[in-house]
Design an enzyme around this catalytic site. Structure first.
Site, PDB file in Angstrom:
ATOM      1  N   LYS A 104       0.993  -0.955  -0.018  1.00 56.70           N
ATOM      2  CA  LYS A 104       0.121   0.040  -0.020  1.00 56.70           C
ATOM      3  C   LYS A 104       0.984   1.369  -0.201  1.00 56.70           C
ATOM      4  O   LYS A 104       1.630   1.460   0.836  1.00 56.70           O
ATOM      5  CB  LYS A 104      -0.787   0.002   1.223  1.00 56.70           C
ATOM      6  CG  LYS A 104      -1.885   1.323   1.244  1.00 56.70           C
ATOM      7  CD  LYS A 104      -2.789   1.019   2.362  1.00 56.70           C
ATOM      8  CE  LYS A 104      -2.244   1.643   3.637  1.00 56.70           C
ATOM      9  NZ  LYS A 104      -2.245   3.326   3.604  1.00 56.70           N
ATOM     10  N   ASP A 135      -3.390   4.121  -2.000  1.00 56.07           N
ATOM     11  CA  ASP A 135      -4.453   4.721  -1.056  1.00 56.07           C
ATOM     12  C   ASP A 135      -4.380   6.188  -0.874  1.00 56.07           C
ATOM     13  O   ASP A 135      -3.857   6.737   0.054  1.00 56.07           O
ATOM     14  CB  ASP A 135      -4.176   4.013   0.216  1.00 56.07           C
ATOM     15  CG  ASP A 135      -5.088   4.349   1.338  1.00 56.07           C
ATOM     16  OD1 ASP A 135      -6.263   4.551   1.036  1.00 56.07           O
ATOM     17  OD2 ASP A 135      -4.686   4.304   2.621  1.00 56.07           O
ATOM     18  N   LEU A 136      -4.871   6.980  -1.719  1.00 56.32           N
ATOM     19  CA  LEU A 136      -4.746   8.507  -1.879  1.00 56.32           C
ATOM     20  C   LEU A 136      -6.483   8.816  -1.250  1.00 56.32           C
ATOM     21  O   LEU A 136      -6.283  10.290  -1.367  1.00 56.32           O
ATOM     22  CB  LEU A 136      -4.521   8.870  -3.262  1.00 56.32           C
ATOM     23  CG  LEU A 136      -3.290   8.516  -3.767  1.00 56.32           C
ATOM     24  CD1 LEU A 136      -2.959   9.239  -5.080  1.00 56.32           C
ATOM     25  CD2 LEU A 136      -2.118   8.845  -2.665  1.00 56.32           C
ATOM     26  N   LYS A 137      -7.282   8.150  -1.390  1.00 50.40           N
ATOM     27  CA  LYS A 137      -8.652   8.586  -0.629  1.00 50.40           C
ATOM     28  C   LYS A 137      -8.986   9.962  -1.411  1.00 50.40           C
ATOM     29  O   LYS A 137      -9.548  10.718  -0.823  1.00 50.40           O
ATOM     30  CB  LYS A 137      -8.438   8.812   0.818  1.00 50.40           C
ATOM     31  CG  LYS A 137      -8.055   7.423   1.434  1.00 50.40           C
ATOM     32  CD  LYS A 137      -7.834   7.955   3.010  1.00 50.40           C
ATOM     33  CE  LYS A 137      -7.694   6.721   3.814  1.00 50.40           C
ATOM     34  NZ  LYS A 137      -6.125   6.254   3.802  1.00 50.40           N
ATOM     35  N   PHE A 138      -9.376   9.796  -2.671  1.00 49.76           N
ATOM     36  CA  PHE A 138      -9.887  10.742  -3.465  1.00 49.76           C
ATOM     37  C   PHE A 138     -11.235  11.310  -2.820  1.00 49.76           C
ATOM     38  O   PHE A 138     -12.038  10.626  -2.515  1.00 49.76           O
ATOM     39  CB  PHE A 138      -9.792  10.510  -4.907  1.00 49.76           C
ATOM     40  CG  PHE A 138      -8.773  10.191  -5.419  1.00 49.76           C
ATOM     41  CD1 PHE A 138      -7.527  10.926  -5.287  1.00 49.76           C
ATOM     42  CD2 PHE A 138      -8.695   9.601  -6.722  1.00 49.76           C
ATOM     43  CE1 PHE A 138      -6.255  10.795  -5.905  1.00 49.76           C
ATOM     44  CE2 PHE A 138      -7.331   8.949  -7.258  1.00 49.76           C
ATOM     45  CZ  PHE A 138      -6.046   9.691  -6.950  1.00 49.76           C
ATOM     46  N   HIS A 139     -11.018  12.561  -2.680  1.00 49.96           N
ATOM     47  CA  HIS A 139     -12.531  13.071  -2.297  1.00 49.96           C
ATOM     48  C   HIS A 139     -12.568  14.721  -2.563  1.00 49.96           C
ATOM     49  O   HIS A 139     -12.105  15.564  -2.326  1.00 49.96           O
ATOM     50  CB  HIS A 139     -12.699  13.231  -0.544  1.00 49.96           C
ATOM     51  CG  HIS A 139     -13.686  13.691  -0.079  1.00 49.96           C
ATOM     52  ND1 HIS A 139     -13.917  13.708   1.242  1.00 49.96           N
ATOM     53  CD2 HIS A 139     -15.000  14.229  -0.576  1.00 49.96           C
ATOM     54  CE1 HIS A 139     -15.164  13.953   1.653  1.00 49.96           C
ATOM     55  NE2 HIS A 139     -15.747  14.448   0.280  1.00 49.96           N
ATOM     56  N   ASP A 140     -13.527  14.998  -3.753  1.00 48.53           N
ATOM     57  CA  ASP A 140     -13.576  16.170  -4.526  1.00 48.53           C
ATOM     58  C   ASP A 140     -14.445  16.227  -5.396  1.00 48.53           C
ATOM     59  O   ASP A 140     -15.381  15.325  -5.385  1.00 48.53           O
ATOM     60  CB  ASP A 140     -12.115  16.377  -5.429  1.00 48.53           C
ATOM     61  CG  ASP A 140     -11.494  17.984  -5.289  1.00 48.53           C
ATOM     62  OD1 ASP A 140     -12.680  18.721  -5.537  1.00 48.53           O
ATOM     63  OD2 ASP A 140     -10.185  18.109  -4.959  1.00 48.53           O
ATOM     64  N   ILE A 141     -14.800  17.361  -6.064  1.00 50.06           N
ATOM     65  CA  ILE A 141     -15.896  17.503  -6.922  1.00 50.06           C
ATOM     66  C   ILE A 141     -15.765  16.270  -8.075  1.00 50.06           C
ATOM     67  O   ILE A 141     -14.756  15.847  -8.194  1.00 50.06           O
ATOM     68  CB  ILE A 141     -15.967  18.622  -7.680  1.00 50.06           C
ATOM     69  CG1 ILE A 141     -14.789  18.857  -8.608  1.00 50.06           C
ATOM     70  CG2 ILE A 141     -16.293  19.673  -6.731  1.00 50.06           C
ATOM     71  CD1 ILE A 141     -14.891  20.350  -9.274  1.00 50.06           C
ATOM     72  N   PRO A 142     -16.875  15.870  -8.638  1.00 48.58           N
ATOM     73  CA  PRO A 142     -16.769  14.571  -9.324  1.00 48.58           C
ATOM     74  C   PRO A 142     -15.814  14.825 -10.606  1.00 48.58           C
ATOM     75  O   PRO A 142     -15.250  13.787 -10.815  1.00 48.58           O
ATOM     76  CB  PRO A 142     -18.375  14.709  -9.927  1.00 48.58           C
ATOM     77  CG  PRO A 142     -19.189  15.117  -8.994  1.00 48.58           C
ATOM     78  CD  PRO A 142     -18.585  16.227  -8.470  1.00 48.58           C
ATOM     79  N   ARG A 201      -4.000  -4.959  15.148  1.00 46.02           N
ATOM     80  CA  ARG A 201      -3.184  -4.673  16.088  1.00 46.02           C
ATOM     81  C   ARG A 201      -3.108  -5.967  16.841  1.00 46.02           C
ATOM     82  O   ARG A 201      -4.003  -6.674  17.426  1.00 46.02           O
ATOM     83  CB  ARG A 201      -3.376  -3.623  16.982  1.00 46.02           C
ATOM     84  CG  ARG A 201      -3.366  -2.201  16.280  1.00 46.02           C
ATOM     85  CD  ARG A 201      -1.905  -1.938  16.138  1.00 46.02           C
ATOM     86  NE  ARG A 201      -1.827  -0.579  15.776  1.00 46.02           N
ATOM     87  CZ  ARG A 201      -1.836  -0.419  14.239  1.00 46.02           C
ATOM     88  NH1 ARG A 201      -1.658  -1.332  13.627  1.00 46.02           N
ATOM     89  NH2 ARG A 201      -1.661   0.896  13.662  1.00 46.02           N
ATOM     90  N   GLY A 210       0.621  -2.141   8.772  1.00 46.35           N
ATOM     91  CA  GLY A 210       1.547  -0.939   8.591  1.00 46.35           C
ATOM     92  C   GLY A 210       2.247  -0.701   9.685  1.00 46.35           C
ATOM     93  O   GLY A 210       3.327  -1.548   9.924  1.00 46.35           O
ATOM     94  N   ARG A 211       2.082   0.075  10.679  1.00 47.97           N
ATOM     95  CA  ARG A 211       3.042   0.686  11.910  1.00 47.97           C
ATOM     96  C   ARG A 211       3.299  -0.549  12.662  1.00 47.97           C
ATOM     97  O   ARG A 211       4.248  -0.598  13.423  1.00 47.97           O
ATOM     98  CB  ARG A 211       2.537   1.657  12.572  1.00 47.97           C
ATOM     99  CG  ARG A 211       2.604   2.950  11.782  1.00 47.97           C
ATOM    100  CD  ARG A 211       1.924   4.193  12.294  1.00 47.97           C
ATOM    101  NE  ARG A 211       0.663   4.100  12.205  1.00 47.97           N
ATOM    102  CZ  ARG A 211      -0.153   5.179  12.774  1.00 47.97           C
ATOM    103  NH1 ARG A 211       0.289   6.108  13.410  1.00 47.97           N
ATOM    104  NH2 ARG A 211      -1.301   4.926  12.635  1.00 47.97           N
ATOM    105  N   GLN A 232      -5.290   5.018  16.008  1.00 51.69           N
ATOM    106  CA  GLN A 232      -6.441   4.349  15.689  1.00 51.69           C
ATOM    107  C   GLN A 232      -7.340   3.961  16.869  1.00 51.69           C
ATOM    108  O   GLN A 232      -6.887   3.326  17.817  1.00 51.69           O
ATOM    109  CB  GLN A 232      -5.973   3.216  14.835  1.00 51.69           C
ATOM    110  CG  GLN A 232      -5.174   3.476  13.630  1.00 51.69           C
ATOM    111  CD  GLN A 232      -4.733   2.409  12.691  1.00 51.69           C
ATOM    112  OE1 GLN A 232      -4.147   1.341  13.221  1.00 51.69           O
ATOM    113  NE2 GLN A 232      -5.153   2.191  11.447  1.00 51.69           N
ATOM    114  N   THR A 263     -10.260   4.845  10.706  1.00 51.90           N
ATOM    115  CA  THR A 263     -10.122   3.737  11.755  1.00 51.90           C
ATOM    116  C   THR A 263      -9.772   4.675  13.141  1.00 51.90           C
ATOM    117  O   THR A 263      -9.768   4.306  14.157  1.00 51.90           O
ATOM    118  CB  THR A 263      -8.793   2.803  11.637  1.00 51.90           C
ATOM    119  OG1 THR A 263      -7.771   3.209  11.041  1.00 51.90           O
ATOM    120  CG2 THR A 263      -9.321   1.778  10.856  1.00 51.90           C
TER     121      THR A 263
END
Length: 236
Positions: free
Chosen positions: A39, A66-73, A186, A215-216, A195, A125
């Site tokens: 990832k 994993d850039l989590k796009f969140h914007d106008i369509p 975990r 991940g961590r 988290q 999370t």
């Protein structure tokens, strides 16, 4: 020595939570691309860009961007298309971006013969009940996750990122083909970091989760491969 059966546990995605390439590659070089996915999140992509993804592809790894796009369509349409052009295996967007945004992202992948899995993030999370209240949402966190999961399913997405404890409900509603990706894995004595929605590896095996993101728990370990093996063995 315990023989590991990878077929009876969720597929494992290793989150490269590093601030530079040298540290990331020190771990990558120890991983088998036939067993593990990688990832790439906002930090590493911002630092190293598409060249790093190309290098990982050359090593045989499937990449979850994993850039989590969140914007106008329209913006999400173009960003999704640009990400898919990189040949990635999976891509994340925020379900809370709404129906038009989700459908726009899905439409952006129509021209690809091998489109990446398009996965919607429901709730981070790090979220707790009070975090929803802070942004004016007066419902339980569980219901919020279920509503966004339904929206994502109705828009034709391939699955959701959600806390592992919600996986069973979502699978019952939308079937095995609807993928569940769960971070926040975990071990009992691990730090939770920032988290709150966490589960143990043993719980992850018992829930109907398709992919777990680790991940961590391992990237902050002095011996990441030993820690990874302990996590896998706890799921046997």
């Amino acid at each position: 020595m315990l023989k590991i059966n990878y077929s009876n546990i969720p597929k494992i995605i290793i989150a490269l939570d590093f601030c530079n390439k040298k540290k990331a590659m020190k771990l990558v070089d120890l991983l088998n691309p036939s067993l593990f996915y990688l990832k790439i999140g906002k930090e590493m992509f911002t630092i190293l860009g598409k060249k790093f993804i190309n290098e990982l592809h050359q090593l045989g790894f499937n990449i979850f961007l994993d850039l989590k796009f969140h914007d106008i369509p329209n913006t999400v349409f173009n960003a999704t298309k640009a990400a898919a052009d990189l040949g990635i295996w999976m891509l994340s967007i925020h379900a809370s971006g709404g129906k038009k945004m989700l459908m726009s992202a899905k439409k952006a992948l129509e021209s690809f013969k091998e489109a990446p899995l398009l996965i919607a993030v429901t709730a981070l999370t790090s979220f707790k009940q009070e975090d929803l209240k802070d942004i004016g949402i007066q419902m339980s966190l569980q219901n919020y996750i279920l509503i966004l999961s339904k929206l994502s399913y109705d828009c034709g997405l391939d699955g959701v990122v959600c806390p592992g404890k919600e996986a069973k409900k979502i699978k019952l509603l939308y079937g095995d083909k609807y993928k569940i990706v769960s971070p926040g894995i975990r071990c009992i004595h691990d730090s939770a970091f920032d988290q709150n929605q966490i589960i143990t590896p043993k719980q992850a095996k018992n829930f109907p989760i398709d992919y777990i993101v680790i991940g961590r728990s391992i990237t902050s370990s002095k011996n990441p491969i030993k820690k990874l093996n302990l996590i896998i063995q706890s799921m046997q």
